[in-house]
Design a protein around this motif. Sequence first.
Motif, short mmCIF file in Angstrom:
data_model
loop_
_atom_site.label_atom_id
_atom_site.label_comp_id
_atom_site.label_asym_id
_atom_site.label_seq_id
_atom_site.Cartn_x
_atom_site.Cartn_y
_atom_site.Cartn_z
N ASP A 1 30.37 43.51 37.74
CA ASP A 1 29.51 43.42 38.84
C ASP A 1 28.21 44.76 38.28
O ASP A 1 27.21 43.91 38.70
N ARG A 2 28.78 45.22 38.05
CA ARG A 2 27.45 45.67 37.14
C ARG A 2 26.71 45.39 35.56
O ARG A 2 25.70 45.48 34.80
N ILE A 3 27.29 43.99 35.63
CA ILE A 3 27.09 43.25 34.19
C ILE A 3 25.73 42.36 34.48
O ILE A 3 26.15 41.76 35.20
N GLN A 4 25.09 42.56 33.72
CA GLN A 4 23.46 41.81 34.15
C GLN A 4 23.65 40.50 32.92
O GLN A 4 23.53 40.99 31.24
N VAL A 5 22.95 39.77 33.20
CA VAL A 5 23.12 38.34 32.15
C VAL A 5 21.48 38.17 32.17
O VAL A 5 20.72 37.83 33.02
N GLU A 6 21.56 37.99 30.87
CA GLU A 6 19.43 37.20 30.54
C GLU A 6 19.46 36.20 30.81
O GLU A 6 20.01 34.86 30.21
N TYR A 7 19.14 35.61 32.14
CA TYR A 7 18.89 34.24 32.39
C TYR A 7 17.54 34.17 33.03
O TYR A 7 16.78 34.55 34.06
N PRO B 1 22.69 39.38 37.68
CA PRO B 1 24.41 40.12 37.25
C PRO B 1 25.06 38.38 37.23
O PRO B 1 24.85 37.59 38.27
N LEU B 2 25.91 39.14 37.03
CA LEU B 2 27.62 37.98 36.48
C LEU B 2 27.14 37.04 37.43
O LEU B 2 27.86 35.69 37.39
N ASN B 3 27.49 37.28 38.36
CA ASN B 3 28.22 36.38 39.75
C ASN B 3 27.18 36.05 40.25
O ASN B 3 28.03 35.14 40.79
N GLN B 4 26.45 35.57 39.79
CA GLN B 4 25.15 34.80 40.48
C GLN B 4 24.68 34.01 39.34
O GLN B 4 24.58 32.56 39.83
N VAL B 5 25.82 33.36 37.86
CA VAL B 5 25.44 32.41 36.78
C VAL B 5 26.56 32.52 36.35
O VAL B 5 26.88 31.16 35.92
N ALA B 6 28.03 32.72 37.33
CA ALA B 6 29.08 32.24 37.40
C ALA B 6 30.67 32.60 37.51
O ALA B 6 29.70 33.21 38.46
N SER B 7 30.95 31.94 38.32
CA SER B 7 32.59 31.77 39.32
C SER B 7 33.60 32.68 38.21
O SER B 7 33.41 32.56 36.94
N ILE B 8 34.15 33.64 38.49
CA ILE B 8 35.45 34.55 38.16
C ILE B 8 35.90 34.12 38.37
O ILE B 8 36.57 34.73 39.97
N SER B 9 37.31 34.05 37.86
CA SER B 9 38.42 34.08 38.38
C SER B 9 39.34 34.97 38.10
O SER B 9 39.32 35.28 37.01
N SER B 10 40.97 34.94 38.62
CA SER B 10 42.01 35.80 38.50
C SER B 10 43.19 35.21 38.38
O SER B 10 44.27 35.36 38.81
N PRO B 11 43.46 34.22 37.00
CA PRO B 11 44.51 34.11 36.73
C PRO B 11 46.08 34.37 36.70
O PRO B 11 47.01 33.54 37.15
N ASP B 12 45.73 35.49 36.06
CA ASP B 12 47.09 36.55 36.29
C ASP B 12 47.12 37.33 36.43
O ASP B 12 45.38 38.34 36.44
N PRO B 13 47.64 38.59 37.29
CA PRO B 13 47.00 39.68 37.43
C PRO B 13 46.68 40.82 35.81
O PRO B 13 45.62 41.25 35.79
N ARG B 14 46.13 40.10 34.05
CA ARG B 14 45.90 41.14 32.93
C ARG B 14 44.88 39.92 32.89
O ARG B 14 44.41 40.49 31.67
N GLN B 15 44.17 38.78 33.62
CA GLN B 15 43.21 38.07 32.51
C GLN B 15 42.08 37.90 33.62
O GLN B 15 42.75 37.65 34.54
N LEU B 16 40.79 37.97 33.70
CA LEU B 16 39.82 37.18 34.47
C LEU B 16 39.38 36.03 33.84
O LEU B 16 39.26 35.98 32.58
N VAL B 17 38.93 34.74 33.82
CA VAL B 17 37.97 33.53 33.65
C VAL B 17 37.12 33.29 34.30
O VAL B 17 36.59 33.43 35.53
N ILE B 18 35.76 33.99 33.16
CA ILE B 18 34.46 33.77 33.51
C ILE B 18 33.95 31.89 33.03
O ILE B 18 33.91 31.84 32.23
N ARG C 1 26.87 32.23 25.52
CA ARG C 1 27.02 33.22 25.01
C ARG C 1 26.31 34.60 24.91
O ARG C 1 26.46 35.87 24.68
N GLU C 2 25.15 34.13 26.16
CA GLU C 2 24.66 35.79 26.66
C GLU C 2 25.35 36.69 27.54
O GLU C 2 25.72 38.10 27.65
N ILE C 3 26.76 35.49 27.39
CA ILE C 3 27.54 36.55 28.51
C ILE C 3 28.29 37.06 27.86
O ILE C 3 28.69 38.56 28.05
N GLU C 4 28.95 37.05 26.73
CA GLU C 4 29.65 37.49 25.67
C GLU C 4 28.60 38.71 25.34
O GLU C 4 29.36 39.60 25.36
N LYS C 5 27.44 38.67 25.23
CA LYS C 5 27.02 39.60 24.73
C LYS C 5 26.89 40.39 25.59
O LYS C 5 27.11 41.69 25.43
#
Length: 184
Positions: free
Chosen positions: A37-43, A49-66, A75-79
């Motif tokens: 929630d607190r991660i900002q991306v230069e767009y 906010p990251l959740n406004q430029v990408a979809s975020i899902s959780s395929p399993d309990p230990r992983q998030l997919v952006i 690249r910007e999200i990764e940075k």
Amino acid sequence: MSEFVKEAEQKMLKTIEAVKSDFASVRAGRANASVLDRIQVEYYGAPTPLNQVASISSPDPRQLVIQPWDSSLLREIEKSILTSELGINPQNDGKVIRLTFPQLTEERRKDLTKQVHKYGENGKIAVRNVRRDTMDKIKSAKKKSEITEDDAKDFEKELQDVTDKFTKKIDALAEEKVQELMSV
């Protein structure tokens, strides 16, 4: 309940919501999209906010997919994730970014516990600041003879009771989060 105390209580409720949000951003070893929630991306030149430029899902309990809607943002999200205090290295496969949450070590759990206590203390400070501001309003109203001295004393007692209730609530929320961190 006086208007002074009602107004203070509304502000304190907002503080509780902010503290809950802070606690949600502390990862507990499970993949939870709220840690981002607190991660900002230069767009387009503006921090977004990251959740406004990408979809975020959780395929399993230990992983998030952006998955960004615009692949040029990978690249910007990764940075942004690397510079955040998440402590997780993102894996970029050219289409999506995967965040794998490792099991928490004992040392990392203790660090996160300290962070939770810090957020809780900040919340209690905010509640006490609301109390102080409201006390000033009550004293000002008493000076202007808008309320009687007895009313002022009653309002101050009410305000202290409300303040105590909210600080206990923050302590309970912090303790709950610490239990969650230590039991994972």
